[in-house]
Scaffold this active site. Sequence first.
Site, PDB file in Angstrom:
ATOM      1  N   TYR A  62       0.835  -1.203   0.000  1.00 28.90           N
ATOM      2  CA  TYR A  62       0.000   0.000   0.000  1.00 28.90           C
ATOM      3  C   TYR A  62       0.870   1.253   0.000  1.00 28.90           C
ATOM      4  O   TYR A  62       0.640   2.189  -0.756  1.00 28.90           O
ATOM      5  CB  TYR A  62      -0.924  -0.018   1.218  1.00 28.90           C
ATOM      6  CG  TYR A  62      -1.824   1.176   1.326  1.00 28.90           C
ATOM      7  CD1 TYR A  62      -2.961   1.275   0.527  1.00 28.90           C
ATOM      8  CD2 TYR A  62      -1.563   2.197   2.231  1.00 28.90           C
ATOM      9  CE1 TYR A  62      -3.802   2.370   0.629  1.00 28.90           C
ATOM     10  CE2 TYR A  62      -2.398   3.290   2.336  1.00 28.90           C
ATOM     11  CZ  TYR A  62      -3.519   3.370   1.535  1.00 28.90           C
ATOM     12  OH  TYR A  62      -4.355   4.459   1.643  1.00 28.90           O
ATOM     13  N   LYS A  66       1.077   4.263  -2.882  1.00 30.29           N
ATOM     14  CA  LYS A  66       0.766   5.670  -2.571  1.00 30.29           C
ATOM     15  C   LYS A  66       1.972   6.576  -2.837  1.00 30.29           C
ATOM     16  O   LYS A  66       1.804   7.719  -3.255  1.00 30.29           O
ATOM     17  CB  LYS A  66       0.268   5.821  -1.136  1.00 30.29           C
ATOM     18  CG  LYS A  66      -1.064   5.127  -0.907  1.00 30.29           C
ATOM     19  CD  LYS A  66      -2.112   5.584  -1.913  1.00 30.29           C
ATOM     20  CE  LYS A  66      -3.434   4.874  -1.708  1.00 30.29           C
ATOM     21  NZ  LYS A  66      -4.461   5.327  -2.649  1.00 30.29           N
TER      22      LYS A  66
END
Length: 126
Positions: A62, A66
């Site tokens: 994740y 990002k």
Amino acid sequence: MDRQRMGCGRHLDAWINNDARGTLAGTREAVRVMTAGGHGGVIVDICSTAGFEGTAPGMGAYMASKHAVRGLTQQSALELAPHGIRVLAVAPNHVPAEGNTLAAGDGPVSASRTTTPASPSSASAA
């Protein structure tokens, strides 16, 4: 370092496909429309505070996605400025949801672990 705990493998591919490739595809289409119309515009990407700092164990994939969104936003802003197109991103903070709590190894979201979104009236009362 435990690969599963870092969120590597298939999770990394899924996050990159969704976040980084999705951001790039959306930007590409927005630029096509904006330049065809002969005018500039604004592109707003959705990043996360995870694009700026670590969040929790197990969130490696994740975090990588990002950071990729943040980098694409910054580079797009540089490249598109001469065309009158501004590119920026909003970076919401953590919101407990099924996907990110499972990725962090915390199990499914329960009603006691969720937060209530602020309403305009509750924000003005603060």
